[in-house]
Design an enzyme around this catalytic site. Structure first.
Site, PDB file in Angstrom:
ATOM      1  CG  HIS A   1     -54.524  -8.758  12.935  1.00  0.00           C
ATOM      2  ND1 HIS A   1     -53.568  -8.156  12.205  1.00  0.00           N
ATOM      3  CD2 HIS A   1     -54.855  -9.888  13.164  1.00  0.00           C
ATOM      4  CE1 HIS A   1     -53.618  -9.262  10.541  1.00  0.00           C
ATOM      5  NE2 HIS A   1     -54.841 -10.317  12.027  1.00  0.00           N
TER       6      HIS A   1
ATOM      7  CG  HIS B   1     -58.283 -13.246  13.912  1.00  0.00           C
ATOM      8  ND1 HIS B   1     -57.127 -13.438  14.736  1.00  0.00           N
ATOM      9  CD2 HIS B   1     -58.203 -12.101  12.412  1.00  0.00           C
ATOM     10  CE1 HIS B   1     -56.477 -13.352  13.655  1.00  0.00           C
ATOM     11  NE2 HIS B   1     -56.516 -12.779  12.532  1.00  0.00           N
TER      12      HIS B   1
ATOM     13  CD  GLU C   1     -51.244 -12.437  12.209  1.00  0.00           C
ATOM     14  OE1 GLU C   1     -53.004 -12.594  13.403  1.00  0.00           O
ATOM     15  OE2 GLU C   1     -51.982 -12.419  11.447  1.00  0.00           O
TER      16      GLU C   1
END
Length: 352
Positions: free
Chosen positions: A179, A105, A317
């Site tokens: 997210h 991420h 996502e």
């Protein structure tokens, strides 16, 4: 439609963080300028009673100290890059290894941990907020200065739309996503195992023990990953399939069925039989990461005062595939000067 703003908190360096509340149709959304985090999304059930359907934390200090990406904008690269490195145009780039040997991420201080500039934008029949920031060359090891613009739009009666745009002054890789952890029964209501999920994908990416894709896409047919028809999430969650064991549940990229390039199409449909709330996910992206909240362990407490345990929320996502910079057989995530990254995802709420 309306947008209001209030003070949310102050970072340790003195930076003020604002909270924006967007209202349109039956939806009401709260987001903050720290990480572009969606801290609440209020949606009515079949009796017309509103509840917040996203997991979050009670304060700015909690988001800074311990958030597992709750509600944040993710970049530069959503999901994992194996070995925390990639090669682009013959040059190797080293990234922060913040997930075992891999980068997750965007690294230790991804876009969800950065302050964004927020500007309400007039729009007909919408509540519209533009979030912008410049990501400098070398941030978290990634090449190129990015100019980023992410627009949150609430459109009556019940659409939450995220539009992503970016340009670069140097070749780089980019994979943006949001997210949000959803529980359509309401934040703090407990497990999502009884939610029913459909994913319009005939294939998924098997992973190794570190959740990096270990081969080409595999057919979902005959596996616990077959959500081509609505299925209770808990139905196969504890099956002894090696990919479920590796992820402690679902934490896998689904290869969405093909669609015309740039066209937004239905990717998934989620519904909670008890509340009657439903949510469709439409996207221009080629993949969908379904994460069933496997690493929630009871140590985080939400704004309702309830502790979050394994499976108390799920993520859908929309994104490109994990480890794409190291996998030339996957859809490319390269962005070059003169190109514009454009992506859009819609979360459409309803009742069943």
């Amino acid at each position: 439609m309306s947008i209001s703003v209030s003070h949310y908190g102050t970072l340790a360096d003195g930076t003020a963080i604002e909270r924006y509340t967007l209202r349109a149709g039956v939806l009401e959304l709260d987001c903050i300028t720290y990480g572009g985090i969606v801290t609440a999304m209020r949606v009515p059930n079949r009796q017309g009673v509103n509840a917040n359907v996203v997991l979050g934390l009670p304060s700015l200090e909690d988001y800074v100290a311990r958030s597992p990406y709750f509600g944040g904008l993710i970049g530069r690269y959503g999901n994992r890059i194996g070995g925390a490195r990639f090669v682009l145009d013959g040059a190797a780039f080293a990234l922060a290894a913040n997930d075992g040997p891999n980068s997750l991420h965007g690294g230790r201080a991804g876009f969800d941990k950065r302050v964004w500039t927020a500007t309400p934008e007039p729009a007909a029949e919408e509540a519209c907020l533009v979030l912008a920031r410049r990501s400098p060359d070398g941030e978290e090891g990634y090449p190129g200065t990015l100019e980023l613009r992410v627009t949150y739009r609430l459109r009556a009666p019940a659409d939450f739309i995220i539009d992503y745009e970016a340009t670069t002054d140097r070749p780089t890789v980019l994979n943006l996503t949001s997210h949000g952890y959803f529980n359509l029964a309401g934040e703090g209501a407990g497990t999502i195992e009884d939610h029913e999920l459909m994913i319009r994908a005939g294939a998924y990416l098997p992973t190794d023990a570190k959740l990096i894709p270990r081969g080409p896409p595999q057919a979902v047919a005959g596996t616990p990953f077959d959500f081509t028809r609505p299925k209770r999430i808990g139905a196969a969650l504890r099956a002894s399939h090696p990919d479920l064991l590796a992820g402690r549940g679902y934490d896998h990229n689904f290869v969405l069925d093909a669609a015309p390039r740039g066209a937004e199409r239905l990717a998934a449909r989620l519904q909670d039989p008890l509340s009657g709330r439903s949510m469709e996910v439409l996207t221009t992206e080629p993949g969908l990461q379904f994460y069933s909240g496997n690493f929630l362990d009871g140590t985080l407490v939400g704004p309702s005062g309830a502790a979050y345990r394994q499976g108390d929320g799920l993520c859908l996502e929309t994104q490109h595939f994990p480890d794409s910079p190291n996998r030339p057989d996957f859809p490319s995530t390269e962005l070059r000067p003169g190109q514009r990254f454009i992506s859009s995802t819609t979360y459409r709420f309803g009742l069943t």
